[in-house]
Design a protein around this motif. Structure first.
Motif, mmCIF file in Angstrom:
data_model
loop_
_atom_site.group_PDB
_atom_site.id
_atom_site.type_symbol
_atom_site.label_atom_id
_atom_site.label_comp_id
_atom_site.label_asym_id
_atom_site.label_seq_id
_atom_site.Cartn_x
_atom_site.Cartn_y
_atom_site.Cartn_z
ATOM 1 N N HIS A 26 0.858 -1.194 0.000
ATOM 2 C CA HIS A 26 0.000 0.000 0.000
ATOM 3 C C HIS A 26 0.890 1.238 0.000
ATOM 4 O O HIS A 26 1.378 1.647 1.037
ATOM 5 N N TYR B 206 -6.714 -4.933 -0.587
ATOM 6 C CA TYR B 206 -6.986 -5.639 0.670
ATOM 7 C C TYR B 206 -7.831 -6.890 0.435
ATOM 8 O O TYR B 206 -7.648 -7.908 1.107
ATOM 9 N N VAL C 293 -0.771 -7.426 3.777
ATOM 10 C CA VAL C 293 -0.704 -6.050 3.282
ATOM 11 C C VAL C 293 0.341 -5.300 4.105
ATOM 12 O O VAL C 293 0.312 -5.307 5.339
ATOM 13 N N ILE D 155 -6.946 3.428 7.398
ATOM 14 C CA ILE D 155 -6.858 1.966 7.518
ATOM 15 C C ILE D 155 -7.816 1.583 8.633
ATOM 16 O O ILE D 155 -7.463 1.563 9.816
ATOM 17 N N VAL E 277 -9.874 -3.149 6.292
ATOM 18 C CA VAL E 277 -9.126 -4.337 6.713
ATOM 19 C C VAL E 277 -10.022 -5.570 6.729
ATOM 20 O O VAL E 277 -9.566 -6.690 6.487
ATOM 21 N N MET F 144 -9.886 -8.188 3.925
ATOM 22 C CA MET F 144 -8.789 -9.147 3.782
ATOM 23 C C MET F 144 -9.279 -10.583 3.913
ATOM 24 O O MET F 144 -10.227 -10.865 4.658
ATOM 25 N N LEU G 114 -1.747 -7.729 8.573
ATOM 26 C CA LEU G 114 -1.486 -6.320 8.292
ATOM 27 C C LEU G 114 -0.179 -5.918 8.949
ATOM 28 O O LEU G 114 0.018 -6.153 10.148
#
Length: 307
Positions: free
Chosen positions: A138, A185, A191, A205, A210, A213, A219
């Motif tokens: 990202h 994501y 990520v 975020i 999230v 995902m 993460l």
């Protein structure tokens, strides 16, 4: 010209020696303010200097008001949110960073944390491997590119999202560009965050992002604390026991994360991305060279504030 190194957390001696060599070779004077404990010490030290090299030290209106002769501030590192850019512009002070000098150090740390997380934080239980997994990067800047380079060696399937980087540049590195953060994501097992803290990215975020995902998503945040919506992420991780979060920027809610997400969360005690001998030296010497180029040739290549 008088150049000040103002570092509450000092550079390594070899870095200071390298900075001194660059500054004195240009015919300038170098002065040091290291391990200072009060802002008053900084305010006194800046009174008659023309340039300042800092690390995580704060340069705000009060500092700029005190520094009557100041022309340039260089933040030795990529991030520069510890400098008030608007006030610097108002004071006629050029602000620069040293992009790329810490990039490999941050990228290596990101992978160290990834491996630790997928191996269940080395608790003795069987984990998983990164090879063959989908990695989402990202923000595809200097750090992101180094992350991609390392990921290729590991054998990961690499994707990247960056609203400001041309897709052709991403493709040229053998990385697959995607059209949105949501897409990144949704499709990636891991990520890695490398976005700056801006008004647009703060708390971006969040729960909804999230939550896209896949199962057992990881993460990794070696970017900035401010980009995380801590309440949203904490709520999500309580609901989804499969998710893991690792960071080198301790959250405000660190104790809650540690208690509620035991075995799935890790934070270093302090920001560690650039904490290597090599990065320390590279960033410091780069800052010195940029100051010399600014005064000698008017070079503003790495300027981050408006004129």
């Amino acid at each position: 010209m008088k150049v000040l190194i103002a570092t509450e957390k000092p550079f390594a001696k070899v870095a200071v020696d390298g900075i001194r060599k660059e500054i004195e070779a240009a015919g300038y004077e170098l002065v040091l303010l290291e391990k200072y404990t009060e802002k008053a010490q900084l305010l006194d030290a800046v009174k008659d200097v023309n340039a300042i090299i800092i690390r995580s030290d704060i340069v705000d209106k009060e500092v700029l008001d005190a520094a009557k002769e100041l022309k340039i501030v260089v933040r030795a590192g990529a991030g520069y949110d510890n400098v008030d850019l608007a006030e610097a512009t108002a004071h006629g002070v050029c602000v620069m960073n040293t992009p790329g000098q810490n990039s490999n150090a941050v990228a290596e740390l990101a992978f160290g944390m990834m491996i630790m997380a997928v191996r269940n934080f080395y608790n003795g239980k069987a984990g998983t491997e990164l090879m063959g997994k989908k990695l989402g990067i990202h923000a595809y800047g200097n750090v992101g590119r180094n992350v991609a380079r390392i990921a290729k060696g590991i054998g990961m399937d690499i994707y990247a999202y960056d609203a400001f980087c041309p897709k052709e540049a991403i493709k040229a590195d053998g990385v697959t560009p995607v059209d949105s953060a949501d897409e990144l994501y949704k499709n990636c097992d891991v990520v890695s965050l490398h976005i700056p803290a801006t008004p647009e990215t703060r708390k971006s975020i969040n729960y909804d992002l999230v939550n896209l995902m896949p199962k057992n998503g990881l993460l990794v945040n070696t970017a900035r604390k401010e980009v995380i919506d801590e309440e949203g992420l904490l709520k999500l991780m309580e609901e989804r026991q499969d998710l893991k979060y690792v960071t080198d920027i301790m959250p405000e809610k660190n104790e809650e994360f540690a208690a509620k997400c035991a075995g799935r969360y890790f934070s270093t005690p302090k920001k560690m991305g650039a904490q290597t001998a090599e990065a320390n030296i590279n960033a410091g010497i780069a800052a010195a060279k940029q100051i010399v180029a600014y005064f000698k040739d008017g070079c503003e290549k790495f300027r981050v504030n408006k004129k």
